[in-house]
Enzyme design. Structure first.
Site: not given
Lengths: 149, 193
Positions: B67-69
């Site tokens: 999800p950070c990406q």
């Protein structure tokens, strides 16, 4: 109730808590003859709604599930992981494990291994996510009772 | 997480709908973001308080966090569009493997904002950071303006919160800001082309 107050009040229910997203069932005893081989199945269960990276994630930056045998009288000849599922997260396809699955280890007993009871110890490293967040990598200690005949 | 509650940090919110726009905490009720010193990829020490006077989007992330990406391209865009208005994105990587994995990631993904390497001390200061991404919006006085985003949030939500802190809305009303285009692009994909 204000948002902040609600958050504190509901903290245990709403906030992602540090807990294992993956559990390992207590391993069965491995009985093996001196010089023989035996296969041990480690039953792993991922919490509903979560996934862990497979042993071969598609992205080089992702942390794979990895079982490592650290000590004991037996040699781990091979470790087999199940076939991963493909899930789409954002625009990326990931190879993951969900639900319950087995990791199989083929153990070999040296002919000189001492007869009697012992244990194989290892570590299972994993990194879990759900659809909106990921949790820091974690390691579970594994201990498999062994009887050498 | 108890530490997060003590800091008044926990919102545990993670929505992607513009309809769920959150209100900023009132000025008097805001709490100071704990200061820390971490190093950047050149080894230079960087203090959070160095950014006082700017609006800061403080994003805790990791190279292994899917999800950070998803959020990182938005942050690259925000940095590019709003930096000249006193806004900075600060990314704190929580990778245990350190710069060995973070530096290649910065290069590969062309990160244009400051990346620092986190540690357990900072993690505890910010509530434990069990889940990533976790992102804080900090006002020009170095205070938390909103409860944190824990998990993947919406691009519109970030935009709305950033705007409310840097005063972009006024710029948009006055005329011809690129911010209007990226706002439109966030609402209607392709509108910026």
């Amino acid at each position: 109730m204000g948002r902040a107050a609600a958050c504190v009040y509901w903290l245990p229910l709403l906030c992602p808590a540090q807990q294992n997203k993956l559990a390992v069932r207590p391993p069965q005893m491995v009985s093996i003859k001196q010089g023989g081989t035996a296969v041990e199945s480690l039953r792993v269960e991922v919490l509903d709604g979560f996934h862990v990276n497979s042993d071969k994630p598609k992205d080089e930056f992702l942390i794979p599930l990895r079982l490592t045998w650290m000590g004991g009288p037996l040699e781990a000849k091979s470790i087999s992981y199940p076939k991963p599922e493909e899930v789409k997260v954002g625009g990326d396809l990931l190879n993951v494990f969900t639900g319950a699955f087995d990791i199989k280890t083929e153990f070999h007993s040296p002919s000189t291994a001492p007869v009697g009871s012992a244990a194989m110890t290892g570590k299972l490293r994993y990194q879990a996510c759900n659809s909106s967040m990921c949790f820091r990598p974690a390691t579970i200690d594994i201990k498999v009772p062994v009887t050498i005949e | 997480m108890a530490a997060a509650a003590g800091l008044g940090l926990c919102s545990c919110s993670s929505t992607s709908s513009a309809a769920n726009t959150r209100s900023a905490a009132n000025q008097a009720g805001r709490k100071a973001a704990p200061d820390f010193t971490l190093t950047d990829s050149t080894g230079k020490p960087v203090k959070l308080s160095d950014f006082k006077g700017k609006v800061v989007l403080l994003n805790f992330w990791a190279t292994w966090c899917g999800p950070c990406q998803i959020e990182i391209p938005w942050f690259i865009e925000f940095e590019q569009e709003f930096k000249s208005r006193g806004f900075e994105v600060v990314g704190v990587s929580m990778d245990d493997d350190g710069w060995k994995v973070v530096k290649p990631y910065i290069t590969e993904h062309k990160l244009n904002y400051r990346i620092l390497l986190g540690d357990e001390t900072v993690s505890q200061l910010y509530g434990g950071l069990d889940a990533l991404p976790t992102t804080f919006l900090i006002d020009r006085d170095g205070k938390f303006a909103f409860s944190p985003h824990i998990g993947l949030a919406g691009k519109n939500e970030y935009l709305s919160e950033i705007q409310s802190l840097i005063g972009t809305k006024q710029s948009v009303e006055n005329g011809t800001r690129r911010g209007l285009r990226i706002l439109a692009a966030a609402v209607v994909p392709g509108a910026a082309e």
